[in-house]
Design a protein around this motif. Sequence first.
Motif, PDB file in Angstrom:
ATOM      1  N   ASP A 200      -6.826  15.311  -2.940  1.00  0.00           N
ATOM      2  CA  ASP A 200      -6.761  14.784  -1.585  1.00  0.00           C
ATOM      3  C   ASP A 200      -7.553  13.477  -1.485  1.00  0.00           C
ATOM      4  N   ALA A 201      -8.758  13.479  -2.050  1.00  0.00           N
ATOM      5  CA  ALA A 201      -9.572  12.260  -2.040  1.00  0.00           C
ATOM      6  C   ALA A 201      -8.891  11.138  -2.813  1.00  0.00           C
ATOM      7  N   PHE A 202      -8.278  11.490  -3.939  1.00  0.00           N
ATOM      8  CA  PHE A 202      -7.558  10.486  -4.723  1.00  0.00           C
ATOM      9  C   PHE A 202      -6.447   9.845  -3.892  1.00  0.00           C
ATOM     10  N   VAL A 203      -5.681  10.681  -3.187  1.00  0.00           N
ATOM     11  CA  VAL A 203      -4.585  10.152  -2.369  1.00  0.00           C
ATOM     12  C   VAL A 203      -5.124   9.274  -1.248  1.00  0.00           C
ATOM     13  N   HIS A 204      -6.233   9.671  -0.653  1.00  0.00           N
ATOM     14  CA  HIS A 204      -6.845   8.829   0.378  1.00  0.00           C
ATOM     15  C   HIS A 204      -7.100   7.426  -0.161  1.00  0.00           C
ATOM     16  N   ALA A 205      -7.764   7.369  -1.311  1.00  0.00           N
ATOM     17  CA  ALA A 205      -8.120   6.066  -1.870  1.00  0.00           C
ATOM     18  C   ALA A 205      -6.883   5.265  -2.251  1.00  0.00           C
ATOM     19  N   LEU A 206      -5.910   5.935  -2.872  1.00  0.00           N
ATOM     20  CA  LEU A 206      -4.711   5.230  -3.309  1.00  0.00           C
ATOM     21  C   LEU A 206      -3.909   4.685  -2.133  1.00  0.00           C
ATOM     22  N   GLU A 207      -3.694   5.522  -1.121  1.00  0.00           N
ATOM     23  CA  GLU A 207      -2.887   5.060   0.008  1.00  0.00           C
ATOM     24  C   GLU A 207      -3.600   3.981   0.815  1.00  0.00           C
ATOM     25  N   ALA A 208      -4.927   4.066   0.903  1.00  0.00           N
ATOM     26  CA  ALA A 208      -5.659   3.077   1.697  1.00  0.00           C
ATOM     27  C   ALA A 208      -5.636   1.691   1.062  1.00  0.00           C
ATOM     28  N   CYS A 209      -5.491   1.622  -0.260  1.00  0.00           N
ATOM     29  CA  CYS A 209      -5.490   0.300  -0.904  1.00  0.00           C
ATOM     30  C   CYS A 209      -4.090  -0.171  -1.289  1.00  0.00           C
ATOM     31  N   THR A 210      -3.055   0.593  -0.932  1.00  0.00           N
ATOM     32  CA  THR A 210      -1.686   0.178  -1.260  1.00  0.00           C
ATOM     33  C   THR A 210      -0.767   0.129  -0.049  1.00  0.00           C
ATOM     34  N   ASN A 211      -1.214   0.618   1.110  1.00  0.00           N
ATOM     35  CA  ASN A 211      -0.299   0.623   2.253  1.00  0.00           C
ATOM     36  C   ASN A 211      -0.280  -0.742   2.945  1.00  0.00           C
ATOM     37  N   ARG A 212       0.451  -0.848   4.030  1.00  0.00           N
ATOM     38  CA  ARG A 212       0.641  -2.150   4.686  1.00  0.00           C
ATOM     39  C   ARG A 212      -0.608  -2.680   5.357  1.00  0.00           C
ATOM     40  N   HIS A 213      -1.599  -1.811   5.573  1.00  0.00           N
ATOM     41  CA  HIS A 213      -2.844  -2.243   6.200  1.00  0.00           C
ATOM     42  C   HIS A 213      -3.922  -2.611   5.188  1.00  0.00           C
ATOM     43  N   ALA A 214      -3.637  -2.458   3.898  1.00  0.00           N
ATOM     44  CA  ALA A 214      -4.639  -2.727   2.863  1.00  0.00           C
ATOM     45  C   ALA A 214      -5.153  -4.158   2.977  1.00  0.00           C
ATOM     46  N   ASN A 215      -6.446  -4.336   2.747  1.00  0.00           N
ATOM     47  CA  ASN A 215      -7.007  -5.683   2.824  1.00  0.00           C
ATOM     48  C   ASN A 215      -8.061  -5.878   1.737  1.00  0.00           C
ATOM     49  N   PRO A 216      -8.370  -7.128   1.405  1.00  0.00           N
ATOM     50  CA  PRO A 216      -9.287  -7.397   0.293  1.00  0.00           C
ATOM     51  C   PRO A 216     -10.729  -7.010   0.568  1.00  0.00           C
ATOM     52  N   GLY A 217     -11.062  -6.697   1.806  1.00  0.00           N
ATOM     53  CA  GLY A 217     -12.404  -6.231   2.099  1.00  0.00           C
ATOM     54  C   GLY A 217     -12.582  -4.751   1.823  1.00  0.00           C
ATOM     55  N   ASN A 218     -11.495  -4.002   1.964  1.00  0.00           N
ATOM     56  CA  ASN A 218     -11.550  -2.546   1.822  1.00  0.00           C
ATOM     57  C   ASN A 218     -11.133  -2.068   0.433  1.00  0.00           C
ATOM     58  N   SER A 219     -10.218  -2.780  -0.200  1.00  0.00           N
ATOM     59  CA  SER A 219      -9.653  -2.303  -1.458  1.00  0.00           C
ATOM     60  C   SER A 219     -10.685  -2.092  -2.570  1.00  0.00           C
ATOM     61  N   PRO A 220     -11.707  -2.944  -2.724  1.00  0.00           N
ATOM     62  CA  PRO A 220     -12.689  -2.668  -3.785  1.00  0.00           C
ATOM     63  C   PRO A 220     -13.369  -1.310  -3.641  1.00  0.00           C
ATOM     64  N   THR A 221     -13.636  -0.887  -2.413  1.00  0.00           N
ATOM     65  CA  THR A 221     -14.217   0.442  -2.198  1.00  0.00           C
ATOM     66  C   THR A 221     -13.240   1.524  -2.636  1.00  0.00           C
ATOM     67  N   CYS A 222     -11.955   1.346  -2.324  1.00  0.00           N
ATOM     68  CA  CYS A 222     -10.930   2.303  -2.743  1.00  0.00           C
ATOM     69  C   CYS A 222     -10.811   2.336  -4.260  1.00  0.00           C
ATOM     70  N   HIS A 223     -10.861   1.164  -4.882  1.00  0.00           N
ATOM     71  CA  HIS A 223     -10.746   1.117  -6.345  1.00  0.00           C
ATOM     72  C   HIS A 223     -11.920   1.833  -7.002  1.00  0.00           C
ATOM     73  N   LYS A 224     -13.103   1.692  -6.439  1.00  0.00           N
ATOM     74  CA  LYS A 224     -14.251   2.424  -6.976  1.00  0.00           C
ATOM     75  C   LYS A 224     -14.043   3.922  -6.827  1.00  0.00           C
ATOM     76  N   ALA A 225     -13.507   4.329  -5.680  1.00  0.00           N
ATOM     77  CA  ALA A 225     -13.206   5.753  -5.479  1.00  0.00           C
ATOM     78  C   ALA A 225     -12.214   6.253  -6.517  1.00  0.00           C
ATOM     79  N   LEU A 226     -11.150   5.489  -6.762  1.00  0.00           N
ATOM     80  CA  LEU A 226     -10.150   5.892  -7.754  1.00  0.00           C
ATOM     81  C   LEU A 226     -10.775   6.025  -9.139  1.00  0.00           C
ATOM     82  N   ALA A 227     -11.617   5.082  -9.504  1.00  0.00           N
ATOM     83  CA  ALA A 227     -12.248   5.131 -10.823  1.00  0.00           C
ATOM     84  C   ALA A 227     -13.133   6.360 -10.964  1.00  0.00           C
ATOM     85  N   LEU A 228     -13.921   6.659  -9.935  1.00  0.00           N
ATOM     86  CA  LEU A 228     -14.802   7.826  -9.988  1.00  0.00           C
ATOM     87  C   LEU A 228     -14.006   9.122 -10.082  1.00  0.00           C
TER      88      LEU A 228
END
Length: 386
Positions: A200-228
């Motif tokens: 569930d957490a993985f999907v949160h991070a993936l969808e937040a950095c790939t959907n139409r609202h994704a932005n360069p301020g938020n995506s690095p946090t999502c990418h860190k979540a995906l890596a962890l």
Amino acid sequence: MTVTPTPFSLNAVPEIHFSAGRSRRLADDVQAVAPGAGKVLLVADGALVELGSAAPMVRNLEESGATVGLYADIAGEPKAAQIDAAAEAARRLGAGAVVALGGGSALDIGKVAAAIAPAGKDAMHYALAAQPLPAGGLPAICLPTTAGTGSELSATNIFSGPAGKKLWIWGQETKPRRVILDPELTLSLPPQLTAWTGLDAFVHALEACTNRHANPGNSPTCHKALALIAGALETAVRRPGDLAARGDMLLGSAFAGIGIDNCGTAVAHNISHALAGLAPIHHGLATALGLEITLAWSAAEDDGCFAAAARACGLTSAEDLPGWYSGLMTRCGVARRLPEAFRSFDAAALAAEMRAAENQPMRLASAREVTEADIDRFAGAMMALA
């Protein structure tokens, strides 16, 4: 050529304190967010109370001189009646602060109860933004015991109304003043729930950095979540006592919570919320299955966001993501099967829920346009698992 920077806004993040054993300082945390508070309501998962996991927190608070009230009538997905009961418990106690302990259900119930208790109105008064949330709610502290929802860092709170439909209350007013991330609190989570909540957490991070609202301020946090999460989930499932893996999962879940707080989710969550509108199902399992069904389709017209997410997972390209994700599900022992209650429904019933008004924001936020034909196809693939 001058390139105009992409505009974006980021929401406030509560104080976060992370370390193993950090929950043993709860009384100090309460005084930090609510100086002089002598009465504290603890909102906790009923199972945690039965297992004795909440008892050390109660003792810590009582030894500091606080009077502690307990609301623990929580099992399964959160309901409006539970929020109202917790808010009433806070009012009866005269609580100066609320502590929420548990998974996403307990956290959402505790957060909203703290926000609305002083005003005296029930949860349905605020559902779906019907009325603005009151100012001046009770200070709250969240202690997650699962690494999944990221609710401790999100302004979105999901619950079922009296008719059983999924509703939400959104507002920065519902965020806690402080978040305590103690991986020791997640050690008792069994493998199946570790897998479901972690995905569930993985999907949160993936969808937040790939959907139409994704932005360069938020995506690095999502990418860190995906890596962890990509690096720790299988270990946490196979070796539940591995504190390092549990810590990485808890941080990954929290960072993913920040991600969806800023950019929301997409089609996998449209499916999981629609499933919950038909019959009871664990949200993490529903979301994990929803992503597996839609991921190849979502990434097929990648604008670079899925490729960046894939690299965060240690992969080479967006095309690698669907197969890798399915492999992760298999390695974590996730059965592709819906609960027996879903045998009473067909694909048309699920498709109708996917088209429901409350699920449209997730549909519209998806990386690709989700057509009517797409909904029917996804619904059919999902109900084939019943």
